[in-house]
Design an enzyme around this catalytic site. Structure first.
Site, mmCIF file in Angstrom:
data_model
loop_
_atom_site.group_PDB
_atom_site.id
_atom_site.type_symbol
_atom_site.label_atom_id
_atom_site.label_comp_id
_atom_site.label_asym_id
_atom_site.label_seq_id
_atom_site.Cartn_x
_atom_site.Cartn_y
_atom_site.Cartn_z
ATOM 1 N N ASN A 9 0.860 -1.184 0.000
ATOM 2 C CA ASN A 9 0.000 0.000 0.000
ATOM 3 C C ASN A 9 0.891 1.227 0.000
ATOM 4 O OD1 ASN A 9 -1.864 1.999 0.419
ATOM 5 N ND2 ASN A 9 -2.333 1.436 2.537
ATOM 6 N N TRP A 10 0.999 1.859 -1.157
ATOM 7 C CA TRP A 10 1.892 3.022 -1.260
ATOM 8 C C TRP A 10 1.263 4.308 -0.726
ATOM 9 C CZ3 TRP A 10 5.947 3.996 -5.595
ATOM 10 C CH2 TRP A 10 6.977 3.060 -5.457
ATOM 11 N N LYS A 11 -0.011 4.238 -0.336
ATOM 12 C CA LYS A 11 -0.698 5.432 0.173
ATOM 13 C C LYS A 11 -0.454 6.601 -0.793
ATOM 14 C CE LYS A 11 -0.344 3.475 4.742
ATOM 15 N NZ LYS A 11 -0.274 3.671 6.188
ATOM 16 N N HIS A 97 -9.805 1.637 4.626
ATOM 17 C CA HIS A 97 -8.568 1.806 5.388
ATOM 18 C C HIS A 97 -8.815 2.824 6.506
ATOM 19 C CE1 HIS A 97 -4.466 2.885 6.436
ATOM 20 N NE2 HIS A 97 -4.083 1.764 5.850
ATOM 21 N N GLU A 99 -7.155 5.194 7.549
ATOM 22 C CA GLU A 99 -6.838 6.590 7.205
ATOM 23 C C GLU A 99 -8.008 7.224 6.443
ATOM 24 O OE1 GLU A 99 -3.058 5.870 5.334
ATOM 25 O OE2 GLU A 99 -2.187 5.370 7.275
ATOM 26 N N GLU A 164 -5.938 -4.607 10.592
ATOM 27 C CA GLU A 164 -4.965 -3.530 10.779
ATOM 28 C C GLU A 164 -5.286 -2.755 12.059
ATOM 29 O OE1 GLU A 164 -2.745 -2.402 7.045
ATOM 30 O OE2 GLU A 164 -4.492 -1.107 7.114
ATOM 31 N N GLY A 170 2.074 2.444 11.043
ATOM 32 C CA GLY A 170 3.099 3.482 10.967
ATOM 33 C C GLY A 170 3.786 3.814 12.274
ATOM 34 N N SER A 202 2.824 -1.828 10.564
ATOM 35 C CA SER A 202 4.256 -1.883 10.904
ATOM 36 C C SER A 202 4.919 -3.216 10.560
ATOM 37 C CB SER A 202 4.480 -1.534 12.385
ATOM 38 O OG SER A 202 4.154 -0.181 12.618
HETATM 39 P P1 PGA Z 1 2.522 0.573 7.744
HETATM 40 O O1 PGA Z 1 1.077 0.829 7.053
HETATM 41 O O2 PGA Z 1 3.048 -0.729 7.225
HETATM 42 O O3 PGA Z 1 3.344 1.763 7.313
HETATM 43 O O4 PGA Z 1 2.281 0.525 9.211
HETATM 44 C C1 PGA Z 1 0.197 -0.234 6.860
HETATM 45 C C2 PGA Z 1 -1.108 0.309 6.328
HETATM 46 O O5 PGA Z 1 -1.598 1.330 6.803
HETATM 47 O O6 PGA Z 1 -1.692 -0.264 5.396
#
Ligand code: PGA
Length: 244
Positions: A9-11, A97, A99, A164, A170, A202
């Site tokens: 997931n490159w966001k 997600h 976010e 998640e 993160g 993470s």
């Molecule tokens: P992360 O993000 O590996 O940087 O913790 C995972 C995600 O939000 O999909």
């Protein structure tokens, strides 16, 4: 036992040239492997077409989007429909997600998006997870079951669920192995034993082997550590050797 699934997931990261180069590097790496893991690369939506063009027709790498509209093509300025994403080469889409939920996305919207995704032939990757406060209150499994129940109507056909924990995204912190196992069991108890459940939050080269060693974990959703081949490669390597 199917090979583990690695989802990158490159966001909101990357630029055209870097996305294309990364897609080619990841694909080349997978092709060198005897038993490559499944791999889904989810760049920002504008870069799906360049990523698709950078890959061979018979690529091991599959492409995914990070969101889609909750409605079909039409007068919705700024939205991107699931059909458009499929047309750009995506075969999956991350939905719900945390976010995006933090920006106000509701279970009802995620459910509508999943229906759109399925109608367009995309496999939804549905994200669920508890907050730090919910975990501290011992509510993790209740929260997960409630989230999964809310998504139940959207889960006909092939789906992936990503567990998640919000506090693990993160932060460098991850749950204990038994917590991950229990969370996956709770998700399966609501949505069925035949769905694919992956862990995200993470994941990195140092913890990937431990995470994939958990029997219930069918793969990983990787954010930060997926942005560079230097940190993705050890994740591929661990996924290729586990359960052989
Ligand atoms: P992360 O993000 O590996 O940087 O913790 C995972 C995600 O939000 O999909």
């Amino acid at each position: 036992m199917p090979r583990p699934l690695v989802i990158a997931n490159w966001k909101m990261h990357g630029r055209h040239a870097g996305v294309a180069a990364f897609a080619q590097a990841a694909e080349a790496s997978l092709r060198r492997m005897h038993t490559p893991p499944g791999f889904i690369f989810c760049p920002p939506a504008p870069y799906l077409c360049p990523a698709a063009m950078a890959l061979p027709a018979n690529a091991i790498t599959r492409l995914g989007a990070q969101d889609c509209a909750d409605r079909d093509d039409g007068a919705s300025t700024g939205e991107i429909s699931a059909h458009m994403l499929a047309d750009c080469g995506a075969s999956t889409v991350i939905l719900g997600h945390s976010e995006r939920r933090a920006m106000g996305e509701s279970d009802a919207q995620v459910t509508r998006k999943a229906a759109q995704a399925i109608a367009a032939g995309l496999v939804p990757i549905l994200c669920v997870g508890e907050s730090a406060a919910e975990r501290a209150a011992g509510e993790t499994l209740t929260v997960l079951r409630t989230q999964c129940q809310a998504l139940q109507s959207a889960t006909h056909g092939a789906i992936v669920v990503a567990y998640e924990p919000l506090w693990a995204i993160g932060t460098g912190n991850t749950p204990q192995a038994d917590e991950i196992a229990r969370a996956h069991d709770a998700i399966h108890s609501v949505l069925g034993s035949d769905i694919t459940v992956v862990y995200g939050g993470s994941v990195n080269p140092a913890n990937i082997a431990q995470i994939l060693a958990i029997r219930q974990v069918s793969g990983v959703l990787v954010g930060g550590a997926s942005l560079q081949m230097a940190s993705l490669q050890p994740i591929f390597d661990a996924a290729a050797t586990v359960r052989t």
